[in-house]
Write an enzyme that holds these catalytic residues in place. Structure first.
Site, PDB file in Angstrom:
ATOM      1  N   TYR A  53       1.485  -2.934   7.051  1.00  0.00           N
ATOM      2  CA  TYR A  53       1.083  -1.531   6.887  1.00  0.00           C
ATOM      3  C   TYR A  53       0.691  -1.334   5.438  1.00  0.00           C
ATOM      4  O   TYR A  53       1.443  -1.693   4.531  1.00  0.00           O
ATOM      5  CB  TYR A  53       2.251  -0.609   7.248  1.00  0.00           C
ATOM      6  CG  TYR A  53       1.976   0.866   7.098  1.00  0.00           C
ATOM      7  CD1 TYR A  53       2.567   1.594   6.065  1.00  0.00           C
ATOM      8  CD2 TYR A  53       1.133   1.542   7.981  1.00  0.00           C
ATOM      9  CE1 TYR A  53       2.327   2.954   5.918  1.00  0.00           C
ATOM     10  CE2 TYR A  53       0.888   2.904   7.840  1.00  0.00           C
ATOM     11  CZ  TYR A  53       1.481   3.608   6.809  1.00  0.00           C
ATOM     12  OH  TYR A  53       1.247   4.960   6.676  1.00  0.00           O
TER      13      TYR A  53
ATOM     14  N   ASP B 232      -0.275  -6.424  -1.486  1.00  0.00           N
ATOM     15  CA  ASP B 232       0.201  -5.042  -1.367  1.00  0.00           C
ATOM     16  C   ASP B 232       1.697  -5.066  -1.735  1.00  0.00           C
ATOM     17  O   ASP B 232       2.541  -5.395  -0.904  1.00  0.00           O
ATOM     18  CB  ASP B 232      -0.022  -4.528   0.054  1.00  0.00           C
ATOM     19  CG  ASP B 232       0.579  -3.142   0.232  1.00  0.00           C
ATOM     20  OD1 ASP B 232       0.398  -2.552   1.320  1.00  0.00           O
ATOM     21  OD2 ASP B 232       1.245  -2.649  -0.697  1.00  0.00           O
TER      22      ASP B 232
ATOM     23  N   LYS C 165       6.126   3.643  -4.580  1.00  0.00           N
ATOM     24  CA  LYS C 165       7.591   3.678  -4.461  1.00  0.00           C
ATOM     25  C   LYS C 165       8.315   3.542  -5.810  1.00  0.00           C
ATOM     26  O   LYS C 165       8.315   4.468  -6.614  1.00  0.00           O
ATOM     27  CB  LYS C 165       8.041   2.608  -3.450  1.00  0.00           C
ATOM     28  CG  LYS C 165       7.453   2.871  -2.047  1.00  0.00           C
ATOM     29  CD  LYS C 165       7.869   1.834  -1.045  1.00  0.00           C
ATOM     30  CE  LYS C 165       7.072   1.929   0.221  1.00  0.00           C
ATOM     31  NZ  LYS C 165       7.455   3.038   1.101  1.00  0.00           N
TER      32      LYS C 165
HETATM   33  P1  KE4 Z   1       2.496   5.679   1.000  1.00  0.00           P
HETATM   34  O1  KE4 Z   1       1.093   6.210   1.161  1.00  0.00           O
HETATM   35  O2  KE4 Z   1       3.386   6.022   2.183  1.00  0.00           O
HETATM   36  O3  KE4 Z   1       3.092   6.046  -0.359  1.00  0.00           O
HETATM   37  O4  KE4 Z   1       2.432   4.068   0.942  1.00  0.00           O
HETATM   38  C1  KE4 Z   1       1.800   3.384   2.006  1.00  0.00           C
HETATM   39  C2  KE4 Z   1       2.332   1.961   2.043  1.00  0.00           C
HETATM   40  C3  KE4 Z   1       1.512   0.933   1.600  1.00  0.00           C
HETATM   41  N1  KE4 Z   1       1.945  -0.350   1.589  1.00  0.00           N
HETATM   42  C4  KE4 Z   1       3.195  -0.657   2.004  1.00  0.00           C
HETATM   43  C5  KE4 Z   1       3.633  -2.101   1.969  1.00  0.00           C
HETATM   44  C6  KE4 Z   1       4.075   0.353   2.468  1.00  0.00           C
HETATM   45  O5  KE4 Z   1       5.325   0.014   2.870  1.00  0.00           O
HETATM   46  C7  KE4 Z   1       3.639   1.689   2.487  1.00  0.00           C
HETATM   47  C8  KE4 Z   1       4.510   2.818   2.987  1.00  0.00           C
HETATM   48  N2  KE4 Z   1       5.744   2.446   3.574  1.00  0.00           N
HETATM   49  C9  KE4 Z   1       6.297   3.331   4.574  1.00  0.00           C
HETATM   50  C10 KE4 Z   1       7.643   2.747   5.014  1.00  0.00           C
HETATM   51  N3  KE4 Z   1       7.466   1.691   5.932  1.00  0.00           N
HETATM   52  C11 KE4 Z   1       6.412   4.740   4.093  1.00  0.00           C
HETATM   53  C12 KE4 Z   1       7.255   5.654   4.961  1.00  0.00           C
HETATM   54  C13 KE4 Z   1       6.418   6.699   5.630  1.00  0.00           C
HETATM   55  O6  KE4 Z   1       5.328   6.385   6.173  1.00  0.00           O
HETATM   56  O7  KE4 Z   1       6.898   7.855   5.624  1.00  0.00           O
END
Ligand code: KE4
Length: 427
Positions: A144, A239, A267
């Site tokens: 993701y 990523d 994060k």
């Molecule tokens: P954000 O746009 O949610 O800040 O980041 C996207 C993203 C990109 N790359 C990786 C490896 C990530 O884990 C994420 C976001 N992680 C999720 C948790 N699995 C965020 C939680 C959510 O969607 O509320």
């Protein structure tokens, strides 16, 4: 266990917010039941609206690596706030955090701040396409990279949780440029390069996957991706939204000794305030506007409050020579002790762990890709989740998520966690 206040709040929230949440994975759709509404957090603990406390293994999905509301970060944010929240002008603080990161992370010369991991990953793909003048990308099933269109193809995290890894609204025109491979399957990547010669701009990967549960790269997989990208003139994008400043200060690049061409962050880099970033060598980053032609922008990018929260968090991590050793040891102990208890209960499971990321799969065999993660017993995980929740342990509400261990977890919290696992009854 009644979650009276959370139930009432969830009912009201659904009147005004789609699904009652501002990010789908929070809605407990996968694990079932009412999402618990939290009102405060401190150290290793969350407190819900019914005044129950929980040991937190989400830590805001990674940012709270120090534990919640670390006093030094709190004080720094308070002081910064007195000077204003966001100016939309260059500030010295942005250069200070950029310099600090560039000087402490291998293989990057410049970094661009944004406000989320999605923005970071979306921008890194655009930059790779602009730099290589190629359209296609390779991503891995179960990974993701945020919710921009190019990535919502067999995506992990919430997309996997709700079984809609290919979201409606993503056009065929976009989807055709996203090629899919199985995580850890280097032959498939080779085939994709062979059948799309000269068309692939980049390979993007979570160097340790956290969005299909925690899944590790197999022996030399990342190095072989590096070699394939070099042979085919494509960029390798790590990523590191999850792994950055968590697996090591230099992230997966440092830990595995593999150099990516672009690295994305989120994060931890914001310490709990909205920050994402992407970084790379001058020859690539110089293509970004306003220096280069690849456009990318953001009203709140680099705003002083978020920069201060991020910089103070990163400095506290960097100053503690044993920081990673400590949180990794905590995670190793949890892995070992939880495994021992589940074995004593005769429950088939696999625990995948790297650094301070881990997840429990109720599965008989190893989990090294998305298919195997999907074969795990997720209804048993959901049962496990709710029984631990009832006993004051807050895990990520999906079997497709990694746990994030913070520096605030001590023996006390580990004992609470293991007591809750011992009480786990399954039919
Ligand atoms: P954000 O746009 O949610 O800040 O980041 C996207 C993203 C990109 N790359 C990786 C490896 C990530 O884990 C994420 C976001 N992680 C999720 C948790 N699995 C965020 C939680 C959510 O969607 O509320």
């Amino acid at each position: 266990m009644t979650y009276q206040r959370s139930s009432a709040l969830f009912t009201e929230a659904q009147r005004y917010i789609p699904g009652g949440v501002n990010s789908p994975v929070r809605a407990f759709k996968s694990v079932g039941g009412v999402p618990v509404f939290m009102k405060s957090a401190n150290g290793a603990y969350l407190t819900d609206e019914d005044d129950r406390t929980y040991v937190d293994y989400i830590n805001s999905w990674g940012p709270a690596i120090l534990g919640h509301t670390h006093p030094a970060v709190l004080e720094a944010i308070q002081k910064q706030a007195e000077k204003g929240f966001s100016f939309g002008t260059p500030t010295e603080l942005e250069t200070e955090i950029a310099k600090f990161i560039v000087e402490n992370v291998p293989n990057i010369d410049q970094i661009r701040m944004v406000s989320s991991g999605t923005e970071a990953c979306m921008s890194s793909i655009r930059l790779a396409r602009g730099y290589t003048r190629r359209d296609k990308i390779i991503k891995f099933e179960g990974c993701y990279h945020g919710h921009s269109d190019s990535f919502l193809i067999k995506a992990g995290s919430g997309a996997a949780t709700f079984g809609n890894p290919n979201s409606p609204g993503v056009t065929q025109g976009t989807a055709k440029d996203t090629l899919l491979a199985r995580y850890n399957d280097i032959e498939q990547v080779q085939d994709l390069f062979r059948h799309n010669t000269g068309e692939i701009a980049a390979v993007i990967i979570e160097p340790v996957a956290g969005n299909m549960g925690c899944v590790l790269p197999e022996h030399h997989f990342l190095q072989k991706l590096r070699e394939l990208c070099d042979e085919n003139g494509a960029l390798l994008i790590f990523d590191e939204v999850m792994t950055g400043f968590r697996l090591a200060f230099g992230g997966a690049q440092e830990l595995f000794g593999v150099q990516a061409d672009l690295v994305t962050y989120g994060k931890v880099i914001g310490g709990g305030l909205p920050v994402g970033a992407f970084a790379g060598r001058n020859e690539i980053m110089d293509h970004l506007a306003p220096k280069g032609a690849v456009y990318q922008a953001g009203t709140l990018s680099g705003n002083p409050l978020a920069m201060r929260a991020g910089l103070e968090t990163l400095k506290l991590i960097k100053e503690d020579a044993n920081f990673f050793q400590k949180i990794n040891k905590t995670t190793e102990t949890l892995d070992f002790e939880i495994g021992k208890i589940l074995n004593e209960k005769g429950i088939q499971h696999r625990i995948n762990r790297k650094g301070s990321m881990m997840s429990v799969f109720f599965h008989i065999s190893a989990v090294s890709d998305f298919d195997q993660a999907q074969q795990a017993n997720h209804s048993l995980f959901n049962n496990f989740f709710h029984q631990l929740l009832k006993n004051g342990i807050y895990l990520p509400p999906s079997g497709y998520e990694t746990w994030f261990i913070s520096a605030a977890i001590t023996e006390t919290e580990m004992d609470k966690t293991l007591d809750a696992v011992r009480k786990f009854e399954y039919s």
